[in-house]
Design a protein around this motif. Structure first.
Motif, PDB file in Angstrom:
ATOM      1  N   LEU A  52       0.801  -1.223   0.000  1.00 19.91           N
ATOM      2  CA  LEU A  52       0.000   0.000   0.000  1.00 19.91           C
ATOM      3  C   LEU A  52       0.832   1.272   0.000  1.00 19.91           C
ATOM      4  O   LEU A  52       0.312   2.340   0.295  1.00 19.91           O
ATOM      5  CB  LEU A  52      -0.914   0.002   1.234  1.00 19.91           C
ATOM      6  CG  LEU A  52      -1.914  -1.148   1.338  1.00 19.91           C
ATOM      7  CD1 LEU A  52      -2.608  -1.128   2.685  1.00 19.91           C
ATOM      8  CD2 LEU A  52      -2.931  -1.067   0.203  1.00 19.91           C
ATOM      9  N   GLY A  58      -0.031   4.674   2.960  1.00 17.34           N
ATOM     10  CA  GLY A  58      -1.160   3.760   2.977  1.00 17.34           C
ATOM     11  C   GLY A  58      -0.973   2.637   3.978  1.00 17.34           C
ATOM     12  O   GLY A  58      -1.912   2.237   4.665  1.00 17.34           O
ATOM     13  N   THR A  98      -3.272   2.185   7.374  1.00 12.57           N
ATOM     14  CA  THR A  98      -3.968   0.919   7.588  1.00 12.57           C
ATOM     15  C   THR A  98      -3.631   0.321   8.948  1.00 12.57           C
ATOM     16  O   THR A  98      -4.472  -0.329   9.579  1.00 12.57           O
ATOM     17  CB  THR A  98      -3.610  -0.067   6.463  1.00 12.57           C
ATOM     18  OG1 THR A  98      -4.001   0.499   5.201  1.00 12.57           O
ATOM     19  CG2 THR A  98      -4.294  -1.406   6.642  1.00 12.57           C
ATOM     20  N   HIS A 132      -6.214   0.957   3.687  1.00 17.24           N
ATOM     21  CA  HIS A 132      -6.389  -0.081   2.663  1.00 17.24           C
ATOM     22  C   HIS A 132      -6.326   0.478   1.241  1.00 17.24           C
ATOM     23  O   HIS A 132      -6.788  -0.162   0.305  1.00 17.24           O
ATOM     24  CB  HIS A 132      -7.717  -0.827   2.867  1.00 17.24           C
ATOM     25  CG  HIS A 132      -7.915  -1.318   4.263  1.00 17.24           C
ATOM     26  ND1 HIS A 132      -7.132  -2.303   4.825  1.00 17.24           N
ATOM     27  CD2 HIS A 132      -8.795  -0.929   5.227  1.00 17.24           C
ATOM     28  CE1 HIS A 132      -7.528  -2.522   6.071  1.00 17.24           C
ATOM     29  NE2 HIS A 132      -8.525  -1.701   6.337  1.00 17.24           N
ATOM     30  N   GLN A 133      -5.745   1.683   1.101  1.00 14.74           N
ATOM     31  CA  GLN A 133      -5.512   2.254  -0.216  1.00 14.74           C
ATOM     32  C   GLN A 133      -4.055   2.719  -0.305  1.00 14.74           C
ATOM     33  O   GLN A 133      -3.512   3.235   0.671  1.00 14.74           O
ATOM     34  CB  GLN A 133      -6.443   3.439  -0.473  1.00 14.74           C
ATOM     35  CG  GLN A 133      -7.917   3.089  -0.534  1.00 14.74           C
ATOM     36  CD  GLN A 133      -8.786   4.273  -0.877  1.00 14.74           C
ATOM     37  OE1 GLN A 133      -8.355   5.202  -1.560  1.00 14.74           O
ATOM     38  NE2 GLN A 133     -10.028   4.263  -0.410  1.00 14.74           N
TER      39      GLN A 133
END
Length: 232
Positions: free
Chosen positions: A84, A88, A92, A186-187
């Motif tokens: 990620l 990211g 997360t 989660h991106q």
């Protein structure tokens, strides 16, 4: 204080060594590369550690397990094979890191940066209304122009135009969770844009490290890390 070790990189420049093993588990002296961080974090009294992983990440969990062999307690943030990016991955893992400032360490460097000092920097981060404190190092051959400028005031700038010398980001920093408030989990998201925005707002401090630091990004630098580790 908690720490996060970034271990989700694919290690493309280290292939074919990383085709079968994740880069953090490549041997450096008597330890896998990530083991040096775990031991030095324990020595600094930082034992609650989060490790993210992606490519072949299951091997990291199977090798390190719960961290007891290193005197630590490890929680894992699995990202899938692609990962990620840095911001990211951190965003997360925030539920595992908590609400207080935390230390983040790139898993693919070998360094003697004082992790004990990270606890002191974390304690003063919010009183100074800063979002990050970074360790910077001299520019290596593979990054001659540096990344950020360190001013005499101890503030880090996004460029050298406003004063200060350009240095290379070590991959080690203390962050307030608020830095990632607008980064969805989660991106994939990069860290540099967040840091540059905070720098432009006067919210990033830093310090120069003149001791050991090596970006273990190629087989040649892995061999150098192995040589250096023999003396530890």
């Amino acid at each position: 204080m908690k720490a996060m070790i970034l271990a989700a990189g694919r290690g493309e420049r280290m292939r074919p060594l990383t085709d079968r093993h994740p880069k953090p588990l490549l041997p450096v002296g008597r330890e896998p590369l990530i083991g040096w961080h775990l031991r030095r974090l324990k020595e600094a009294g930082i034992t609650e550690i989060v490790i993210n992983h992606a490519w072949l990440g299951r091997q990291i969990e199977e090798t390190l397990q719960d961290g007891a062999a290193y005197g630590a307690s490890i929680a894992y943030s699995a990202e899938g094979e692609k990962g990620l990016e840095t911001a990211g991955g951190i965003a997360t893992a925030l539920p595992l890191l908590g609400d207080e400032p935390f230390l983040v360490v790139n898993g693919d460097v070998l360094t003697d940066i004082d992790f004990t000092a990270a606890k002191q920097r974390a304690a003063s981060l919010r009183s100074q209304r800063h979002l990050a404190h970074l360790w910077l190092v001299g520019n290596p051959e593979h990054n001659p122009s540096g990344d950020f400028a360190l001013a005499d005031s101890g503030m880090v700038r996004s460029t050298g135009e406003s004063g200060g010398r350009m240095l290379t980001f070590s991959g080690i920093g203390v962050y307030d969770p608020a830095l990632f408030a607008d980064t969805p989990p989660h991106q994939a998201a990069k860290l540099a844009p967040l840091l540059r925005a905070a720098m432009d707002a006067g919210q990033v401090s830093g310090e120069a490290h003149s001791g050991l630091w090596l970006d273990v990004g190629t087989p040649e630098r892995l061999a150098e890390a192995d040589r250096l580790a023999q003396a530890w």
